[in-house]
Design a protein around this motif. Structure first.
Motif, short mmCIF file in Angstrom:
data_model
loop_
_atom_site.label_atom_id
_atom_site.label_comp_id
_atom_site.label_asym_id
_atom_site.label_seq_id
_atom_site.Cartn_x
_atom_site.Cartn_y
_atom_site.Cartn_z
N VAL A 256 0.84 -1.20 0.00
CA VAL A 256 0.00 0.00 0.00
C VAL A 256 0.88 1.25 0.00
O VAL A 256 1.88 1.32 0.70
CB VAL A 256 -0.98 -0.01 1.21
CG1 VAL A 256 -0.25 -0.05 2.53
CG2 VAL A 256 -1.92 1.18 1.13
N GLY A 298 5.26 -0.59 3.48
CA GLY A 298 6.38 -1.51 3.63
C GLY A 298 6.03 -2.95 3.94
O GLY A 298 6.92 -3.76 4.16
N TYR A 299 4.75 -3.29 4.02
CA TYR A 299 4.36 -4.68 4.24
C TYR A 299 3.26 -5.02 3.25
O TYR A 299 2.55 -4.14 2.76
CB TYR A 299 3.85 -4.88 5.68
CG TYR A 299 2.95 -3.77 6.14
CD1 TYR A 299 1.62 -3.73 5.75
CD2 TYR A 299 3.43 -2.72 6.92
CE1 TYR A 299 0.79 -2.69 6.13
CE2 TYR A 299 2.62 -1.67 7.30
CZ TYR A 299 1.29 -1.67 6.91
OH TYR A 299 0.48 -0.62 7.26
N ARG A 305 -5.74 1.23 2.22
CA ARG A 305 -5.59 2.27 3.24
C ARG A 305 -4.34 1.93 4.03
O ARG A 305 -4.01 0.76 4.24
CB ARG A 305 -6.80 2.35 4.16
CG ARG A 305 -7.05 1.09 4.93
CD ARG A 305 -8.34 1.17 5.74
NE ARG A 305 -8.71 -0.15 6.19
CZ ARG A 305 -8.15 -0.78 7.22
NH1 ARG A 305 -7.20 -0.18 7.91
NH2 ARG A 305 -8.52 -1.99 7.56
N ASN A 307 -1.33 3.07 7.27
CA ASN A 307 -1.29 3.30 8.71
C ASN A 307 -0.61 4.62 9.03
O ASN A 307 0.07 5.22 8.20
CB ASN A 307 -0.59 2.12 9.39
CG ASN A 307 -1.55 0.98 9.66
OD1 ASN A 307 -2.61 1.18 10.25
ND2 ASN A 307 -1.21 -0.21 9.18
N PRO A 309 1.98 5.65 11.04
CA PRO A 309 3.41 5.96 11.08
C PRO A 309 3.95 6.53 9.76
O PRO A 309 4.80 7.41 9.78
CB PRO A 309 4.05 4.60 11.40
CG PRO A 309 3.01 3.88 12.17
CD PRO A 309 1.70 4.30 11.55
#
Lengths: 416, 95
Positions: A256, A298-299, A305, A307, A309
């Protein structure tokens, strides 16, 4: 109907009653010569160039939602051709040249604005890298200028020139780069393709592929079976899901990427500016909003959508680059799903299944490639041979060690 | 995202770095006859499912353990967390 200034005047005088829908809403036919899966910019551009070059074929575009509802509606609208590697740069320059002629080509105002892109450098080593990239661009016939600190200051005096940690040492400028109106690109290609006879079929999700004897015969969809001579898949973000229907595993992870837009402001930022010490890029839309973004989360994610951070990280990048951005309020933010490939570069290639072709792996650079991707994929579909500028974007480059890795970080998709 | 670490409880995902699919635990035998093909699969091809995904996270800012996190990647919901060491041992690896 052809759009023109004369037409606008005529409609203004007659109460705007003459405007019709920009494209038809046809029911799917039982079979087509070419079926393009994915009604985003790339899929519609592919259909447009295919229909324009091979107008006698029956062509359809299948879209699971409404056209342009995926990444074509979720990007930061930047167009540029400032790549380093030979496998990439001619392709992106072809795309850039197509952007320059796009509006006349499809008779649609895509608001292409060549306001320039400035990549800032913050160390001597980074300046050397940019000089090398600029030289590589010029060897490919692309415009590139290396600016020193004073030239950058004259262009963008609002940048933070007092940052002791990441001093601005200069920048690489491509003046022909800029922005385009993302939705208008989708609508322009859709209308252009529709006028050439392409059926654009919305709310039609592909649920299966009929493959017999190593050859694809058609697609099962939520609107019934559709036969196909050749199938081109252009569904970046969901490539792994769709190609799994053909039993394929791809060198791709879905990640994302978030983007942001501020409240509308008076004209402030001359073009596109990127921060070289973090990952932050910003431009100003014609409505006045600052459009900006940074790293992927990064995942693996299909969530559309992100997160918080990464929101913080992007805003820190913005504050470090141009502290005045802290006075602007954030209006909207959103996420899109990227095909992150194993070397950061895309794939436009045949598959091992006869009649099935793939276009994807655009990482977060797909929007700028919309034009060239469409042309090269149409070329591949029609001729069975890769377009010269996209010949390196093949599936087997990972097996053969022919990666196109601009950043040189290897097979770690979240680092590209 | 908060990751429920088996030893340390809920930890902010920011303390971790992400590697990718937990299938990376199963490194192929480099001496096998078909090693080149297997390493191509291992290094470059991914299932990338839209649903539950087992993946490797490294607690870099914490106890530096590797975790296998099972996460629904359409919702970001974390279903299960295991120590990667336990998973690797259960799969027959020496460590």
């Amino acid at each position: 109907m052809r759009y023109s200034g004369f037409r606008i005047i005529r409609e203004a005088l007659t109460g705007h009653k003459g405007w019709g829908p920009a494209w038809r809403d046809p029911a799917p036919r039982p079979a087509y010569d070419y079926v393009i899966v994915g009604g985003g910019g790339h899929g519609l551009a592919t259909a447009y160039y295919l229909a324009k070059t091979y107008a006698k074929a029956r062509i359809a575009v299948l879209e699971k939602g409404w056209i342009g509802s995926g990444n074509a509606g979720r990007n930061t609208t930047i167009i540029r051709s400032n790549y380093l590697l030979d496998g990439n740069e001619p392709f992106y320059e072809l795309s850039m040249q197509l952007w320059e002629g796009l509006e006349q080509e499809v008779n649609y105002n895509a608001m292409v604005s060549q306001r320039g892109i400035l990549n800032l450098c913050h160390s001597d080593g980074q300046r050397d890298a940019y000089r090398r990239r600029g030289n590589a661009m010029r060897l490919n016939g692309v415009d590139a200028e290396l600016l020193d600190r004073d030239q950058v200051r004259a262009m963008a005096p609002f940048l933070n020139f007092d940052d002791a940690r990441f001093p601005i040492k200069g920048g690489l400028l491509q003046r022909r780069a800029g922005t385009a109106r993302h939705d208008a690109v989708v609508w322009g290609y859709a209308r252009g393709a529709d006028r050439l006879g392409v059926d654009i079929i919305q709310n039609c999700e592909v649920t299966g592929m009929r493959i017999e004897g190593g050859r694809i015969h058609g697609l099962d969809t939520t609107r019934g079976f559709i036969g196909a001579g050749k199938v081109g898949v252009a569904v970046a973000g969901n490539s792994s899901r769709v190609m799994a229907l053909a039993g394929m595993r791809l060198p791709i992870e879905s990640h994302v990427l978030q983007a942001f837009v501020s409240e509308g402001l008076k004209p402030l930022i001359p073009g596109v500016i990127t921060f070289g010490a973090g990952h932050f890029y910003v431009s100003q839309s014609d409505k006045g909003g600052l459009v900006f973004g940074g790293d992927i989360d990064g995942y693996n994610s299909y969530a559309q959508r992100g997160n918080l951070p990464v929101v913080e990280d992007v805003c820190e990048g913005g504050m470090a680059l141009m502290p005045m951005i802290g006075r602007a309020r954030l209006l909207r933010m959103w996420g899109g799903i990227m095909d992150m490939s194993m070397d950061g570069s895309p794939i436009i290639d045949r598959t091992d299944i006869d009649g099935l072709y793939f276009n994807g792996g655009w990482c977060y650079g797909g929007f700028k490639a919309t034009t060239g991707s469409g042309l090269c994929f149409a070329h591949l579909l029609a001729t069975d041979s890769p377009h010269p500028t996209a010949a390196a974007m093949r599936f087997d480059r990972f097996q053969k060690g022919l990666m196109i890795d601009e950043k040189g970080v290897g097979n770690q998709p979240n680092l590209h | 995202m908060l990751i429920p670490h088996p030893l340390l409880g809920l930890r902010d995902a920011q303390e971790f770095t992400y590697l990718g699919d937990a299938a990376l635990i199963d490194r192929p035998d480099g001496l096998a006859a078909d090693a080149a093909g297997r390493f191509f699969d291992y290094g470059y091809l991914r299932d990338n499912p839209a649903g539950e995904h087992r993946e490797l996270w490294f607690h870099e800012q914490g106890d530096r353990s590797w975790l296998v996190v099972t996460r629904n990647i359409t919702t970001h919901e974390i279903v299960r967390v295991e120590l990667a060491r336990d998973v690797a041992l259960a799969r027959g690896r020496g460590r």
